[in-house]
Design a protein around this motif. Structure first.
Motif, PDB file in Angstrom:
ATOM      1  N   MET A  55       0.803  -1.223   0.000  1.00 20.36           N
ATOM      2  CA  MET A  55       0.000   0.000   0.000  1.00 20.36           C
ATOM      3  C   MET A  55       0.834   1.271   0.000  1.00 20.36           C
ATOM      4  O   MET A  55       0.288   2.370  -0.088  1.00 20.36           O
ATOM      5  CB  MET A  55      -0.935   0.019   1.212  1.00 20.36           C
ATOM      6  N   PHE A  58       0.283   4.061  -2.661  1.00 19.35           N
ATOM      7  CA  PHE A  58      -1.068   4.628  -2.566  1.00 19.35           C
ATOM      8  C   PHE A  58      -1.225   5.493  -1.318  1.00 19.35           C
ATOM      9  O   PHE A  58      -1.848   6.547  -1.362  1.00 19.35           O
ATOM     10  CB  PHE A  58      -2.112   3.505  -2.568  1.00 19.35           C
ATOM     11  N   TRP A  59      -0.660   5.059  -0.215  1.00 19.83           N
ATOM     12  CA  TRP A  59      -0.772   5.825   1.028  1.00 19.83           C
ATOM     13  C   TRP A  59       0.100   7.073   0.990  1.00 19.83           C
ATOM     14  O   TRP A  59      -0.208   8.067   1.627  1.00 19.83           O
ATOM     15  CB  TRP A  59      -0.401   4.951   2.222  1.00 19.83           C
ATOM     16  N   SER A  64      -3.749  10.246  -4.309  1.00 22.89           N
ATOM     17  CA  SER A  64      -4.411   8.948  -4.244  1.00 22.89           C
ATOM     18  C   SER A  64      -5.596   9.008  -3.284  1.00 22.89           C
ATOM     19  O   SER A  64      -5.526   9.652  -2.240  1.00 22.89           O
ATOM     20  CB  SER A  64      -3.417   7.889  -3.745  1.00 22.89           C
ATOM     21  N   PRO A  65      -6.683   8.323  -3.598  1.00 20.92           N
ATOM     22  CA  PRO A  65      -7.808   8.284  -2.660  1.00 20.92           C
ATOM     23  C   PRO A  65      -7.456   7.542  -1.371  1.00 20.92           C
ATOM     24  O   PRO A  65      -8.185   7.633  -0.395  1.00 20.92           O
ATOM     25  CB  PRO A  65      -8.906   7.548  -3.440  1.00 20.92           C
ATOM     26  N   TYR A  66      -6.333   6.852  -1.343  1.00 21.73           N
ATOM     27  CA  TYR A  66      -5.905   6.097  -0.168  1.00 21.73           C
ATOM     28  C   TYR A  66      -4.841   6.834   0.657  1.00 21.73           C
ATOM     29  O   TYR A  66      -4.331   6.285   1.634  1.00 21.73           O
ATOM     30  CB  TYR A  66      -5.344   4.732  -0.589  1.00 21.73           C
ATOM     31  N   HIS A  67      -4.510   8.064   0.266  1.00 24.08           N
ATOM     32  CA  HIS A  67      -3.446   8.820   0.938  1.00 24.08           C
ATOM     33  C   HIS A  67      -3.659   8.875   2.444  1.00 24.08           C
ATOM     34  O   HIS A  67      -4.779   9.058   2.919  1.00 24.08           O
ATOM     35  CB  HIS A  67      -3.385  10.247   0.370  1.00 24.08           C
ATOM     36  N   ARG A  68      -2.569   8.719   3.196  1.00 21.17           N
ATOM     37  CA  ARG A  68      -2.585   8.817   4.648  1.00 21.17           C
ATOM     38  C   ARG A  68      -1.836  10.085   5.055  1.00 21.17           C
ATOM     39  O   ARG A  68      -0.710  10.321   4.621  1.00 21.17           O
ATOM     40  CB  ARG A  68      -1.911   7.595   5.296  1.00 21.17           C
TER      41      ARG A  68
END
Length: 125
Positions: A55, A58-59, A64-68
């Motif tokens: 991940m 993406f994180w 990215s819609p998954y960004h942290r």
């Protein structure tokens, strides 16, 4: 066919590597544990952020819609795995994406060999 050992050697030649002493001397470093959940369940570096290798891209990517959000800060970020192979490859990938990261030479094994503190996960209810 390219061998994984060759890929790790190539990655290590172009990324920043930290040793355990440097990591221990840098309390503001964000330690990123890329091991899988089964490995992390056996103990982890206190305060580390768990981000499974699959991940990371993406994180980390702010688009990215998954960004942290934890990966939007100034760092320094130091990735680690068990021995340092996966984290070297992951650091090379994130470097290719334009992020400033390093990896822990020797990984979690080097950390524990240097008597680094290890935290155990809290039991689930």
């Amino acid at each position: 066919m390219k061998k994984v050992a060759d890929m790790v050697t190539e990655a290590r030649a172009r990324i920043e590597e930290w040793d355990v002493a440097r990591l221990m001397a840098t309390p503001d470093a964000v330690v990123v544990d890329i091991r899988d959940v089964r490995e992390r369940a056996k103990g982890f570096i206190p305060g580390s952020v768990h981000a499974p290798r699959g991940m990371l891209e993406f994180w980390w990517d702010p688009d990215s819609p998954y960004h942290r959000e934890v990966f939007a800060g100034p760092g320094p970020y130091v990735l680690h795995c068990a021995m340092g192979w996966r984290s070297a490859l992951a650091a090379a990938t994130l470097t290719d994406m334009g992020f400033e990261v390093a990896h822990l030479d020797g990984g979690f094994e080097a950390w524990t060999a240097a008597d680094g503190a290890v935290e155990m996960p809290k039991p689930r209810d």
